[in-house]
Design a protein around this motif. Structure first.
Motif, PDB file in Angstrom:
ATOM      1  N   LEU B 126       0.856  -1.177   0.000  1.00  0.00           N
ATOM      2  CA  LEU B 126       0.000   0.000   0.000  1.00  0.00           C
ATOM      3  C   LEU B 126       0.898   1.235   0.000  1.00  0.00           C
ATOM      4  O   LEU B 126       1.883   1.301   0.708  1.00  0.00           O
ATOM      5  CB  LEU B 126      -0.859  -0.009   1.267  1.00  0.00           C
ATOM      6  N   GLN B 127       0.530   2.225  -0.769  1.00  0.00           N
ATOM      7  CA  GLN B 127       1.360   3.414  -0.818  1.00  0.00           C
ATOM      8  C   GLN B 127       1.157   4.297   0.407  1.00  0.00           C
ATOM      9  O   GLN B 127       0.194   4.164   1.142  1.00  0.00           O
ATOM     10  CB  GLN B 127       1.067   4.187  -2.101  1.00  0.00           C
ATOM     11  N   THR B 128       2.099   5.213   0.572  1.00  0.00           N
ATOM     12  CA  THR B 128       2.076   6.111   1.719  1.00  0.00           C
ATOM     13  C   THR B 128       0.749   6.861   1.810  1.00  0.00           C
ATOM     14  O   THR B 128       0.209   7.061   2.896  1.00  0.00           O
ATOM     15  CB  THR B 128       3.261   7.094   1.619  1.00  0.00           C
ATOM     16  N   GLU B 129       0.206   7.240   0.663  1.00  0.00           N
ATOM     17  CA  GLU B 129      -1.078   7.952   0.655  1.00  0.00           C
ATOM     18  C   GLU B 129      -2.139   7.183   1.430  1.00  0.00           C
ATOM     19  O   GLU B 129      -2.917   7.759   2.176  1.00  0.00           O
ATOM     20  CB  GLU B 129      -1.551   8.178  -0.795  1.00  0.00           C
ATOM     21  N   GLY B 130      -2.169   5.866   1.229  1.00  0.00           N
ATOM     22  CA  GLY B 130      -3.146   5.021   1.920  1.00  0.00           C
ATOM     23  C   GLY B 130      -2.960   5.067   3.424  1.00  0.00           C
ATOM     24  O   GLY B 130      -3.921   5.124   4.189  1.00  0.00           O
ATOM     25  N   TYR B 131      -1.704   5.065   3.855  1.00  0.00           N
ATOM     26  CA  TYR B 131      -1.417   5.076   5.288  1.00  0.00           C
ATOM     27  C   TYR B 131      -1.805   6.401   5.948  1.00  0.00           C
ATOM     28  O   TYR B 131      -2.044   6.455   7.141  1.00  0.00           O
ATOM     29  CB  TYR B 131       0.055   4.763   5.546  1.00  0.00           C
ATOM     30  N   LYS B 132      -1.842   7.457   5.148  1.00  0.00           N
ATOM     31  CA  LYS B 132      -2.195   8.759   5.723  1.00  0.00           C
ATOM     32  C   LYS B 132      -3.609   8.755   6.288  1.00  0.00           C
ATOM     33  O   LYS B 132      -3.952   9.569   7.130  1.00  0.00           O
ATOM     34  CB  LYS B 132      -2.045   9.860   4.670  1.00  0.00           C
ATOM     35  N   GLU B 133      -4.438   7.799   5.825  1.00  0.00           N
ATOM     36  CA  GLU B 133      -5.816   7.736   6.312  1.00  0.00           C
ATOM     37  C   GLU B 133      -5.917   7.086   7.701  1.00  0.00           C
ATOM     38  O   GLU B 133      -6.996   7.068   8.283  1.00  0.00           O
ATOM     39  CB  GLU B 133      -6.691   6.945   5.328  1.00  0.00           C
ATOM     40  N   ALA B 134      -4.804   6.562   8.188  1.00  0.00           N
ATOM     41  CA  ALA B 134      -4.835   5.896   9.495  1.00  0.00           C
ATOM     42  C   ALA B 134      -5.236   6.891  10.574  1.00  0.00           C
ATOM     43  O   ALA B 134      -4.681   7.985  10.652  1.00  0.00           O
ATOM     44  CB  ALA B 134      -3.464   5.308   9.810  1.00  0.00           C
ATOM     45  N   ASN B 135      -6.188   6.490  11.374  1.00  0.00           N
ATOM     46  CA  ASN B 135      -6.666   7.357  12.447  1.00  0.00           C
ATOM     47  C   ASN B 135      -6.283   6.714  13.793  1.00  0.00           C
ATOM     48  O   ASN B 135      -7.140   6.377  14.599  1.00  0.00           O
ATOM     49  CB  ASN B 135      -8.181   7.494  12.293  1.00  0.00           C
ATOM     50  N   GLY B 136      -4.980   6.517  13.980  1.00  0.00           N
ATOM     51  CA  GLY B 136      -4.507   5.895  15.208  1.00  0.00           C
ATOM     52  C   GLY B 136      -3.029   5.610  15.059  1.00  0.00           C
ATOM     53  O   GLY B 136      -2.436   5.871  14.012  1.00  0.00           O
ATOM     54  N   PRO B 137      -2.409   5.049  16.113  1.00  0.00           N
ATOM     55  CA  PRO B 137      -0.957   4.874  16.111  1.00  0.00           C
ATOM     56  C   PRO B 137      -0.454   3.826  15.113  1.00  0.00           C
ATOM     57  O   PRO B 137      -0.880   2.674  15.147  1.00  0.00           O
ATOM     58  CB  PRO B 137      -0.656   4.411  17.542  1.00  0.00           C
ATOM     59  N   VAL B 138       0.430   4.252  14.254  1.00  0.00           N
ATOM     60  CA  VAL B 138       1.105   3.355  13.299  1.00  0.00           C
ATOM     61  C   VAL B 138       2.598   3.669  13.363  1.00  0.00           C
ATOM     62  O   VAL B 138       2.978   4.838  13.435  1.00  0.00           O
ATOM     63  CB  VAL B 138       0.610   3.578  11.847  1.00  0.00           C
ATOM     64  N   VAL B 139       3.422   2.608  13.378  1.00  0.00           N
ATOM     65  CA  VAL B 139       4.871   2.792  13.275  1.00  0.00           C
ATOM     66  C   VAL B 139       5.353   1.876  12.164  1.00  0.00           C
ATOM     67  O   VAL B 139       4.895   0.737  12.052  1.00  0.00           O
ATOM     68  CB  VAL B 139       5.589   2.450  14.605  1.00  0.00           C
ATOM     69  N   SER B 140       6.247   2.372  11.345  1.00  0.00           N
ATOM     70  CA  SER B 140       6.713   1.567  10.214  1.00  0.00           C
ATOM     71  C   SER B 140       8.158   1.133  10.396  1.00  0.00           C
ATOM     72  O   SER B 140       8.986   1.866  10.950  1.00  0.00           O
ATOM     73  CB  SER B 140       6.534   2.372   8.925  1.00  0.00           C
ATOM     74  N   PHE B 141       8.418  -0.096   9.955  1.00  0.00           N
ATOM     75  CA  PHE B 141       9.788  -0.563   9.842  1.00  0.00           C
ATOM     76  C   PHE B 141      10.200  -0.379   8.391  1.00  0.00           C
ATOM     77  O   PHE B 141       9.695  -1.094   7.511  1.00  0.00           O
ATOM     78  CB  PHE B 141       9.918  -2.047  10.195  1.00  0.00           C
ATOM     79  N   ASP B 142      11.008   0.603   8.114  1.00  0.00           N
ATOM     80  CA  ASP B 142      11.684   0.665   6.821  1.00  0.00           C
ATOM     81  C   ASP B 142      10.800   0.985   5.619  1.00  0.00           C
ATOM     82  O   ASP B 142      11.281   0.932   4.492  1.00  0.00           O
ATOM     83  CB  ASP B 142      12.353  -0.697   6.545  1.00  0.00           C
ATOM     84  N   THR B 143       9.512   1.269   5.842  1.00  0.00           N
ATOM     85  CA  THR B 143       8.674   1.540   4.664  1.00  0.00           C
ATOM     86  C   THR B 143       8.063   2.938   4.758  1.00  0.00           C
ATOM     87  O   THR B 143       8.781   3.923   4.631  1.00  0.00           O
ATOM     88  CB  THR B 143       7.621   0.440   4.454  1.00  0.00           C
ATOM     89  N   VAL B 144       6.743   3.032   4.980  1.00  0.00           N
ATOM     90  CA  VAL B 144       6.106   4.356   4.937  1.00  0.00           C
ATOM     91  C   VAL B 144       6.630   5.276   6.033  1.00  0.00           C
ATOM     92  O   VAL B 144       7.005   4.842   7.111  1.00  0.00           O
ATOM     93  CB  VAL B 144       4.564   4.268   5.055  1.00  0.00           C
ATOM     94  N   PHE B 145       6.616   6.557   5.738  1.00  0.00           N
ATOM     95  CA  PHE B 145       7.043   7.578   6.693  1.00  0.00           C
ATOM     96  C   PHE B 145       6.196   8.811   6.426  1.00  0.00           C
ATOM     97  O   PHE B 145       6.204   9.338   5.321  1.00  0.00           O
ATOM     98  CB  PHE B 145       8.534   7.876   6.490  1.00  0.00           C
ATOM     99  N   VAL B 146       5.433   9.213   7.439  1.00  0.00           N
ATOM    100  CA  VAL B 146       4.637  10.430   7.312  1.00  0.00           C
ATOM    101  C   VAL B 146       5.040  11.336   8.478  1.00  0.00           C
ATOM    102  O   VAL B 146       4.587  11.125   9.601  1.00  0.00           O
ATOM    103  CB  VAL B 146       3.122  10.129   7.350  1.00  0.00           C
TER     104      VAL B 146
END
Lengths: 340, 340
Positions: B126-146
Motif C-alpha cells: 500500500l502506498q504512503t497515501e493510503g497510510y495517511k488515512e490511518a486514524n490511530g498509532p502506526v509505526v513503520s519498519f523501513d517503509t512508509v514515513f509520514v
C-alpha cells in the motif's frame, strides 16, 4: 468517533435498545427504532465490531500458540494457518510461549471469555490436564489430545523414524547418533520417531547413541554449543539424525573440521522445512507435510467453531523421505553431481 | 456463561447501568449499584474484557503486518515484537499480506474502529497515501514515513551498501552483480543500499550488473529459478550481493556446479538473519540489528498508544559487516580454518 453510548444519549434510549435496533434482535418500539436510526445518521456512527462481537459472543480471532515463531517449522506452519484463517474471515493472534506455560493458560482463559473463538496449539509446556479446562474449540498439532474434546493433527512419526534408520543402514553406517526430545512432562507423538529409530538400528546390530536435547530450546547458539560438545565426545560417529536446524549446524561444524559429507559422515534431517532447500551438500530429510498439517488443523478448528459435528479424534498424515547428497554413497554422489 | 445482558436482566436495570457500576464511571443510584452487585455474585459473572475494552475504546491488541512471516527476517522481527508487546500487556495479531494491499487497508480500518490499538507495518504494497488515512498509532519498519504522523524505524542502508562494495573491492573482485529491489511504487530506505553499492563499484572501475527481483516474492522456488537463470547469463561473475536467502540459494547452486567459495566466487549477504549462522562456507553479511529494530518499533508504538509525546521522525540504527569465509582471500581462509 461516536460510540454506542453517544448514540444512546442522542436518541434518549438505553444502550441495550441501541444494540437491539442495530442488531435487529429483541424488541424495540417503532419510535425508539426511528430515534436510534436518526442518531446513527447524525453522529455518523459506524457499527463497532467490538460491540457486535460482544453481543454475538464471538471475536473472529483465532490464537495460535507456538514455542518460538522464529523457528522455521513454526514460522511456516503459522504462515499457512494465517492465510487459511484469513480466507475464512478470521484474524490470527500469535503467542510464542518460549516454554512459559502461563502463556498457554492465559490464552485458554481468553477462550473461556470469548476473547478468541478458538485455539491452535503446538506447544508442549502445559500438560494435558491444563487443556482439559478449555471451554471452547481447541485443536492441537502433535501435542495434547483429549478424545471427545481436543482433536490432534499429527504425522506418522513412527514411519519417519523407521525411514531414517533404514536410510543409514542402506549406506552402511556403523555408529549413529540421534538427537532426542526429553520426555519432561508427557509422551507426545513426535517422540515416537526416536524409539523406532533406535529399535531399527539395534535390530541391525548398529550402535545408536541418544543425545537428549533441552525442551523448548531453539536458539542457534544452543545448537552450536551442543554440536561442538557432542562431536568432541563422539568424533567417530558416521551417521547423525536430528531436526533440520540441529543437523544443519552439525553439518556446518564437521565441514569446518575438514570432514567430507557424505564420504566421512552422513545426515538425515527431520522436518523438511525450507531450511532444507538452502543447504549444500543437499540434505536427506524426512519431510512433514507442513502445509497439509496447517490446512487440516484450521479446517477442523473452523468446523468446531462453526458448530459442525467434529469427531474429536487423532488425524495422522504421512511423511516421506526426500533423498539428498547427505546420505548418498560415493557412486550416487558422483552420478548426482554429473546430472546437475 | 453469564453476559452483561443477563446481569442487567437479573438486576432489573439497563446494560448501561451495569457497565457504569462495573466500571465505576458515571452515575448509578445506590439501589441500582447493590442490585447489580448482587446479580454479579449470583450469576458468577466474570467481567468481560471485550465489554470493558469497548467502553475504554481499546483492545490491547497490536497488529503486525508483514509480507511473509515464513521469511526468516520477518519471523525474527515478529518474534521479538511479540515478546516486547506481551511484556507490556498487549496481544499480537499478525497478518501476512503476500503483496495484497487490501490486507493493509483492512487493518487500517480496524485501527480506525478501535479493534486494534496500534499497527507495526513492514510491508510495502500500500502506498504512503493510503497510510495517511490511518486514524490511530502506526509505526513503520523501513517503509512508509509520514512526518508528524507515522514514524519510521530504519537502519543505515547507505552504509550497508558501501560496506558490501568495499568488501568485494578489498578482495579484488572484477565483475560483481547485485540483486536489486524493483521500485514498483515508491522509494523506501532499504533500496538506498543498491545505489551506494553500484556507485562505489563504478568509482573503482568495477563492472556491476543489476538483477531486479520481484516484489513481495520470498518463495524458495522463485529464488532457485532466478539464481539458475542469472548464473547461466553471467557465468563469469566473481562477486554476488543480495539478501540472505538469495545468496544462500546462489551459493548452493554454484557449489553444485563445482565452483569453490571463496576462491572462484565471493558473496556478501544483506540482513544477517539466523540463516547466516547455518551456512558453510560461513557467510560474510551486512547485519541489520533485528532485535534492536523490533524493540525500538514497539517502544515508539507503545508511547504513541499510551499518549506520550512522540516525535514522529525517522530513527536510523547502524548496520555492521560480519566477516565470513565467503569473501576471504585464500590466505585468510587458510588461517581461519586452521583456527577452528
Amino acid at each position: 468517533m461516536a460510540g454506542i453510548q453517544d448514540v444512546a444519549k442522542k436518541a434518549g434510549v438505553s444502550i441495550g435498545t441501541v444494540s437491539r435496533v442495530l442488531n435487529q434482535s429483541g424488541y424495540a418500539s417503532e419510535k425508539a427504532r426511528k430515534k436510534v436510526e436518526q442518531a446513527v445518521r447524525e453522529l455518523q456512527y459506524k457499527p463497532n465490531e467490538l460491540a457486535r462481537n460482544l453481543l454475538k459472543k464471538q471475536s473472529n480471532i483465532v490464537a495460535i500458540i507456538v514455542p518460538d515463531i522464529s523457528s522455521a517449522f513454526f514460522a511456516q506452519l503459522v504462515s499457512v494457518c494465517e492465510l487459511e484463517l484469513r480466507e475464512a474471515g478470521y484474524k490470527t493472534m500469535i503467542c510464542n510461549t518460549n516454554g512459559d506455560r502461563s502463556q498457554e493458560k492465559e490464552y485458554l482463559e481468553m477462550l473461556n471469555r470469548n476473547l478468541v473463538d478458538g485455539i491452535l496449539t503446538c506447544t508442549h509446556s502445559l500438560q494435558t490436564e491444563g487443556y482439559k479446562e478449555a471451554n471452547g474449540p481447541v485443536v492441537s498439532f502433535d501435542t495434547v489430545f483429549v478424545p471427545g474434546q481436543i482433536p490432534r493433527i499429527t504425522v506418522n512419526h513412527k514411519e519417519g523414524g523407521g525411514l531414517a534408520a533404514k536410510e543409514f543402514l542402506r549406506v552402511g553406517c556403523k555408529k549413529v547418533l540421534q538427537f532426542r526430545d526429553q520426555e519432561a512432562t508427557e509422551h507426545f507423538p513426535f517422540m515416537d520417531r526416536h524409539e523406532v529409530f533406535e529399535e531399527t538400528m539395534q535390530k541391525a546390530g548398529v550402535k545408536c547413541e541418544n543425545i537428549y536435547v533441552k525442551w523448548n530450546e531453539f536458539a542457534d547458539r544452543y545448537y552450536q554449543d551442543l554440536v561442538r560438545d557432542v562431536y568432541s565426545q563422539y568424533p567417530d560417529v558416521d551417521g547423525v539424525f536430528g531436526t533440520d536446524a540441529l543437523i544443519i549446524h552439525f553439518m556446518r561444524y564437521v565441514q569446518r573440521k575438514g570432514k567430507r559429507i557424505p564420504e566421512d559422515i552422513r545426515f538425515v534431517a527431520y522436518d523438511g522445512t525450507n531450511l532444507r532447500d538452502m543447504i549444500f551438500p543437499t540434505l536427506t530429510c524426512i519431510r512433514q507435510p507442513i502445509k497439509a498439517l496447517a490446512k487440516k488443523g484450521v479446517e477442523v478448528l473452523l468446523n468446531k467453531i462453526q458448530g459442525s459435528m467434529v469427531e474429536e479424534k487423532e488425524i495422522v498424515l504421512p511423511v516421506e523421505l526426500i533423498q539428498g547428497m547427505s546420505t548418498m554413497t560415493v557412486k550416487e554422489k558422483e552420478r548426482y553431481l554429473m546430472g546437475k
